[in-house]
Every structure is written in C-alpha cells, then in structure tokens.
Design an enzyme around this catalytic site. Sequence first.
Site, PDB file in Angstrom:
ATOM      1  N   LYS A  82      39.250  37.758  35.382  1.00 25.86           N
ATOM      2  CA  LYS A  82      39.480  38.303  34.250  1.00 25.86           C
ATOM      3  C   LYS A  82      38.115  38.933  33.773  1.00 25.86           C
ATOM      4  CE  LYS A  82      42.935  36.678  32.273  1.00 25.86           C
ATOM      5  NZ  LYS A  82      44.276  37.027  32.438  1.00 25.86           N
TER       6      LYS A  82
HETATM    7  C1  LIG Z   1      42.690  30.717  36.556  1.00 30.26           C
HETATM    8  C2  LIG Z   1      43.839  31.839  36.406  1.00 30.26           C
HETATM    9  N1  LIG Z   1      44.673  32.093  37.151  1.00 30.26           N
HETATM   10  C3  LIG Z   1      45.552  33.275  36.937  1.00 30.26           C
HETATM   11  C4  LIG Z   1      45.430  33.774  35.890  1.00 30.26           C
HETATM   12  C5  LIG Z   1      46.661  34.912  35.777  1.00 30.26           C
HETATM   13  O1  LIG Z   1      46.150  36.231  35.713  1.00 30.26           O
HETATM   14  P1  LIG Z   1      46.789  37.253  34.698  1.00 30.26           P
HETATM   15  O2  LIG Z   1      46.631  36.639  33.227  1.00 30.26           O
HETATM   16  O3  LIG Z   1      46.252  38.604  35.215  1.00 30.26           O
HETATM   17  O4  LIG Z   1      48.258  37.259  35.125  1.00 30.26           O
HETATM   18  C6  LIG Z   1      44.596  33.527  34.968  1.00 30.26           C
HETATM   19  C7  LIG Z   1      44.584  34.116  33.654  1.00 30.26           C
HETATM   20  O5  LIG Z   1      44.150  33.770  32.601  1.00 30.26           O
HETATM   21  C8  LIG Z   1      43.623  32.531  35.101  1.00 30.26           C
HETATM   22  O6  LIG Z   1      42.732  32.305  34.035  1.00 30.26           O
END
Ligand SMILES: Cc1ncc(COP(=O)(O)O)c(C=O)c1O
Length: 327
Positions: free
Chosen positions: A44
Amino acid sequence: MAYLNHITEAIGNTPLVKLNNVTAGIKGTVLAKVEYANPGNSVKDRMAVKMIEDAEKAGILKPGGTIIEGTSGNTGMGLALAAIAKGYKCIFTLADKQSKEKMDVLRAVGAEVVVCPTNVAPDHPDSYYSVAKRLNEEIPNSFYPNQYDNMSNTAAHYETTGPEIWEQTDGKVTHWAAGVGTGGTISGVAKYLKEKNPNLVTVGIDTYGSVFKKYKETGIFDENEIYAYATEGIGEDILPKNVNFDLIDSFIKVSDKDGAVMTRRLAREEGLFVGWSSGSAVYGALEYAKEHLKEGDVMVVLLPDHGTRYLGKIYNDDWMRQQGYID
Ligand SMILES: Cc1ncc(COP(=O)(O)O)c(C=O)c1O
C-alpha cells in the site's frame, strides 16, 4: 554518495521470488512479488504516495493539511510515511477486527487512530468509512483520499507494480493473481500486463463473506453473501471503483482457515514471513494453478504485507488453536 532524500523514495522495485515447496505438484512456475520489502512493509506504500501527490497536484491537499482515511492499517502506514516527508498530519479510522499491531504501528509513526466497530453496515454512522467521511467534513483543511474510489490507487500499480512484473519476468508472465480489497493492486497491474499480453489471465482472490465473486459471475450485488470474516485486507461488502471486473477473469474464494494455514507454510517452507492475505492469495492462486497451469506458464502472485503485523494471530499457536485453524 548513494543516498535517498527520504525513505519514501525506497518504495517499489520489490523482489520477485520463486515459490519452491508449497507449489509441489504444480506445473509451470509460480513467482511471488514480495511487497513487504517496501519501507512501510506493504504494497500500500505505492498507492498512498500516489494519492497524496495527485491530490497536491489537483490542489485538494494544501500545506499543513490533515490526511484522514479509513484503512485496514497498511494504507495508513504508507500515508503516514508520505505525510512525514511532506509535513502533513494524519488521522486514521480502523475497524476493531484489525490486529493491535497495525494500530500500534500507525501510532508509532505519529498518526492518530480512531477504532470503530467491525460489525456495522458500511453506511452506519459508526462504520470506519462513515467516521472518516464525517471527520473530513468537520476538520478544516483536511483531505480524505478514499482509497476505495480514488483512481490514483489503480494508477500507482499501472505505473510501477505492473511494469516491474513485466520486466522481472522478461515478458514471460502468463497468469497474474492477487487478493482483492480496494482492487487497486489487481486492476492496475492487470491493465498494464494485459496491454502487453492480451492473453494474460488474471485471478482475483476473494474471501467468504465478501461480494466480489458472486458479482463477477452474476452481476448481482447479493447482500446475503455478506457476513463477518476474519481475514484482513481482502474481500469487501461494497463495490469499490478500483475493482475493474472487466480485467479480472475469475475469482476464487479462500476461507480464513486455508489462508491462515498457508501463511504459516510460507514462513516455514519458503522463508517468506508474510501476512494473512498473502497466505490467502497463494492458497487461491495454487487452487487455480492446479487445474489450469501448464508447463512453461509463469504465474505471479502478490504477497501484500509482513508477518510482524500478525504475531498475535497467525503466528501465535494458542490463537490458531482457539480459532480451530490448527489441532
Ligand atoms: C494486507 C492486505 N492485503 C491485501 C490488500 C488488498 O489490496 P488492494 O486494496 O489493492 O486490493 C490490502 C489492502 O488494504 C491489505 O492491507
């Protein structure tokens, strides 16, 4: 002298690492994009900096401003690092199911954390989405990035993560798999890779209790699909604008337990000390790979964050037993 002006300049160019053991019996090659190597220890960081830079360019975020966001923790970390670099204040709203480690980490980098109840509808005034919106209305000179619907999120991955994967695989990537939360990661990378190779297959990893898979398959937003689940960061009870369903070829749902157990296997069998959604992503990607991957295929699966944020959960044997995830 080879130095960076600020730690945020170290975001990106994360390693791509072959999975060797959890992939037993799979045809083709499965490579992991290890995003905990970013300075905030998650994928992120990439979109957090991009959302801030784009808001500055658009004149929405002004000097001395306050950044207010609803986050499962990792976006907050990225925003906090960028805020330190640029002199902004941060307030983050989190659902109370998020790990204590994530809240402590945000406080450690100077953010104010507001904890909200998990088991309320998104439009309930106490939900972490609503509280973030309200604070944004109340606090002067504040900016609410709204990672769900802010297209700078997808753009960050189109501009950085996608090209990195294409270059690191020398253009040989055939399958792309990632967990879907806001959808920015999967959609931005899929857009870039499909422009390079229209035959590329994208697999989205969803949770039980989330609406994505059914929506993709039927076009129906089914509220009956929604219930509380434990996996952090993926699955949603809303349809964020960053989820581009046209770019995601199929969804696989992974249970809390299957994701948790695979997370521990990644640490022990691959030396990849990752977070819960990484286990979910790999479990789902391998389910797909078992059926569809052929010799010569190259699947890239993204591991979003680091294991330290789950020491009290996934990596705690007592907690795992209490959940019934291990004997
Ligand atoms: C630990 C974790 N995995 C996966 C994601 C998912 O990514 P995206 O928000 O780009 O779909 C997030 C997003 O907040 C996350 O914090």
